[in-house]
Design an enzyme around this catalytic site. Sequence first.
Site, mmCIF file in Angstrom:
data_model
loop_
_atom_site.group_PDB
_atom_site.id
_atom_site.type_symbol
_atom_site.label_atom_id
_atom_site.label_comp_id
_atom_site.label_asym_id
_atom_site.label_seq_id
_atom_site.Cartn_x
_atom_site.Cartn_y
_atom_site.Cartn_z
ATOM 1 N N TYR A 176 -8.826 -0.058 4.967
ATOM 2 C CA TYR A 176 -9.102 0.773 6.147
ATOM 3 C C TYR A 176 -9.354 2.231 5.754
ATOM 4 C CZ TYR A 176 -8.189 2.952 10.733
ATOM 5 O OH TYR A 176 -8.268 3.685 11.889
ATOM 6 N N LYS A 180 -12.806 4.229 6.466
ATOM 7 C CA LYS A 180 -12.848 5.424 7.310
ATOM 8 C C LYS A 180 -13.283 6.667 6.531
ATOM 9 C CE LYS A 180 -11.897 3.780 11.329
ATOM 10 N NZ LYS A 180 -13.019 3.678 12.298
#
Length: 308
Positions: A176, A180
């Site tokens: 993640y 991001k």
Amino acid sequence: MTAAVDSGICAGRVVIVTGAGRGLGRAHARAYAAEGARVVVNDLGAARDGSGVSGGPAQDVVEEIRAAGGDAVAHCGDVATPEGAASLVQAALETYGRLDTLVNNAGFLRDRMLVNLDEDDWDAVLHVHLKGHFLPLKHAGAHWRAAAKAGRAPHACVVNTSSGAGLLGSVGQGNYSAAKAGVLGLTLVAAAELAAYGVRVNALAPAARTRMTEQTFAEAMAAPQEGAFDAMAPENVSPLVVWLGSTASAGVTGRVFEAEGGRITVMEGWRPGPSADKGARWSPAEAGEAALKLLSRAEPPQPVYGAR
């Protein structure tokens, strides 16, 4: 929510919000509608880990917007596929005849420590967050470029969704965090490439209570006592997102913001710090000595999210 179809800072604009069936996306879609926008509510209806498909969440948000006097339509395609992203943009054009703002928000989590992180979980998270930003942006950007070349320069906006994990890293979220951080790089490139066509591109790193955070950061995301300000409510983030997607934010592009509770922060990203130039090649020992001196003058790094 009170819809203001003929007034508000987004009156007359057509806005796509991906991942809008729950959490932040739902709050954004409702907030745009309250400011007069017509909204394409995209959501695949997947579970927190990306499994399953359901049209229910997107349609529920559409009904909420319509019940409040707003105008919205559901789109349940997978925006991380070329077909889904193309049909998303087409849905806006076929339903409303235009597209003004794209809010990329769709995503899910598959948290693991790095040594336990399966390749499938790595691929799935990068797919939904990075491809799920890239493909809608690609198709929307192509539409706006064609409009600009035809003499119809748009006042178009893109708001991408990053995270504190993308800015600082987050323990147990290597996939993640990487995704991001990639969204931030994509934002800067898109802002530069699409500026000539009248398109502004910014990114947001929100902190709010959603399915993705209420378990991972349960203590920080806990609801307050009744009557107290709920700093982690998703609705606190949406006003900045709405402003960024309106003509009121003209001239703002290539920027990254943090939003949490009542706080808004402009992030300044990587900037050159202390530097040394020998004017010739360093030996390893010299390079190490120079690096240590530079580090002694540099700002210490911020702690990684979740570090103990």
